[in-house]
Design an enzyme around this catalytic site. Sequence first.
Site, PDB file in Angstrom:
ATOM      1  N   SER A   4       0.815  -1.216   0.000  1.00 53.27           N
ATOM      2  CA  SER A   4       0.000   0.000   0.000  1.00 53.27           C
ATOM      3  C   SER A   4       0.848   1.265   0.000  1.00 53.27           C
ATOM      4  O   SER A   4       1.852   1.363   0.705  1.00 53.27           O
ATOM      5  CB  SER A   4      -0.900   0.003   1.242  1.00 53.27           C
ATOM      6  OG  SER A   4      -1.592   1.220   1.332  1.00 53.27           O
ATOM      7  N   ASN A  52       9.573   8.062   4.511  1.00 51.03           N
ATOM      8  CA  ASN A  52       8.466   8.816   3.934  1.00 51.03           C
ATOM      9  C   ASN A  52       7.542   9.307   5.031  1.00 51.03           C
ATOM     10  O   ASN A  52       7.427   8.704   6.095  1.00 51.03           O
ATOM     11  CB  ASN A  52       7.699   7.955   2.905  1.00 51.03           C
ATOM     12  CG  ASN A  52       6.549   7.186   3.528  1.00 51.03           C
ATOM     13  OD1 ASN A  52       5.450   7.711   3.708  1.00 51.03           O
ATOM     14  ND2 ASN A  52       6.812   5.939   3.882  1.00 51.03           N
ATOM     15  N   SER A  53       6.913  10.436   4.706  1.00 46.50           N
ATOM     16  CA  SER A  53       5.902  10.968   5.613  1.00 46.50           C
ATOM     17  C   SER A  53       4.810  11.592   4.738  1.00 46.50           C
ATOM     18  O   SER A  53       4.653  12.802   4.686  1.00 46.50           O
ATOM     19  CB  SER A  53       6.537  12.001   6.536  1.00 46.50           C
ATOM     20  OG  SER A  53       5.544  12.683   7.243  1.00 46.50           O
ATOM     21  N   ILE A  54       4.113  10.722   4.009  1.00 43.47           N
ATOM     22  CA  ILE A  54       3.100  11.203   3.066  1.00 43.47           C
ATOM     23  C   ILE A  54       1.882  11.726   3.838  1.00 43.47           C
ATOM     24  O   ILE A  54       1.243  12.684   3.420  1.00 43.47           O
ATOM     25  CB  ILE A  54       2.663  10.058   2.093  1.00 43.47           C
ATOM     26  CG1 ILE A  54       3.884   9.421   1.405  1.00 43.47           C
ATOM     27  CG2 ILE A  54       1.641  10.558   1.071  1.00 43.47           C
ATOM     28  CD1 ILE A  54       4.692  10.323   0.521  1.00 43.47           C
ATOM     29  N   CYS A 113      -2.134   3.882  12.406  1.00 40.73           N
ATOM     30  CA  CYS A 113      -2.601   5.260  12.545  1.00 40.73           C
ATOM     31  C   CYS A 113      -2.786   5.628  14.016  1.00 40.73           C
ATOM     32  O   CYS A 113      -3.122   4.770  14.823  1.00 40.73           O
ATOM     33  CB  CYS A 113      -3.941   5.435  11.853  1.00 40.73           C
ATOM     34  SG  CYS A 113      -3.946   4.699  10.261  1.00 40.73           S
TER      35      CYS A 113
END
Length: 273
Positions: A4, A52-54, A113
């Site tokens: 994902s 990453n820190s989308i 999350c």
Amino acid sequence: MTASGTFGYGTEYSQLFDIQRLGAIVCKGTTLKPREGNPQPRLVETASGVINSIGLQNIGVKALIKEKAPVWAGWRVPVIVNIAGDTVEEYGKLAKELDGVEGIRGIEVNISCPNVKAGGAAFGADANSAAAVTKAVKAATSLPIIVKLTPNAGEIAGVARAVVDAGADAVSLITSVKGMAIDIKTRRPTIGNVTGGLSGPAIKPLALALVYEVAGAVKVPVIGCGGIATAQDALEFIMAGASAVQVGRPRSAIPAPPWMSWKALRVLWKKRG
Ligand SMILES: Cc1cc2nc3c(=O)[nH]c(=O)nc-3n(C[C@H](O)[C@H](O)[C@H](O)COP(=O)(O)O)c2cc1C
């Protein structure tokens, strides 16, 4: 399968190679409302992986059902929707929206999350919260459910057992590992959000050990993910107990994934004018 967040909605790649040959496509993390994501910069190369820190930039579940699912319905390759929420209720609502939609063949639940109601700690860091999310999703859909486990949990086998008891049909692991890089010239973090998720070759040994641990703890299929770049890597995961694997961003310091040939890059270049 594609991991994902590293393969968009599949549609982006369909002109570059025959995506129907994939085992499955797991789409970008989807939330109830569209999200714009975190401040830039969001992606940085490190010695053996990317951070990453989308921030879950995505089009939201309504647009996904309206615009993407009808395209997926015509594909041979099954598409699994990765979902993310800030509360248990949000996960349940997402699963309900996706239930029965043609073109959607399964749900992968991202429990990395932050649990807004419980003060921001990840759902996946605590067996009870992880089980609550799984139960809510299970109650809302008849689609197969994969729960994606985070390596940032203290006791991952305990979380795995809890989600399986709560109804998970399979588990996938791992999501990216919390990481950070600093630009010593500016003395500032290279990621806008200060920390992000490390993925790629750096995390493979960690992912492999966790897959081995979880495969020994649960009876449902385990899907391995983390730094898989070659067939040999995939075989290692299968030998550790995985039934299938996901591939995200395989190597560092190369501009494109290996399935992007020069020909494919030229097509992209032309399209962009
Ligand atoms: C740019 C990027 C975006 C990601 N977005 C998501 C996401 O939305 N949901 C999710 O569960 N995992 C997400 N991940 C984690 C990947 O699915 C995968 O678990 C992780 O990258 C480890 O696999 P790899 O080393 O093969 O890349 C993302 C990873 C990257 C690099």
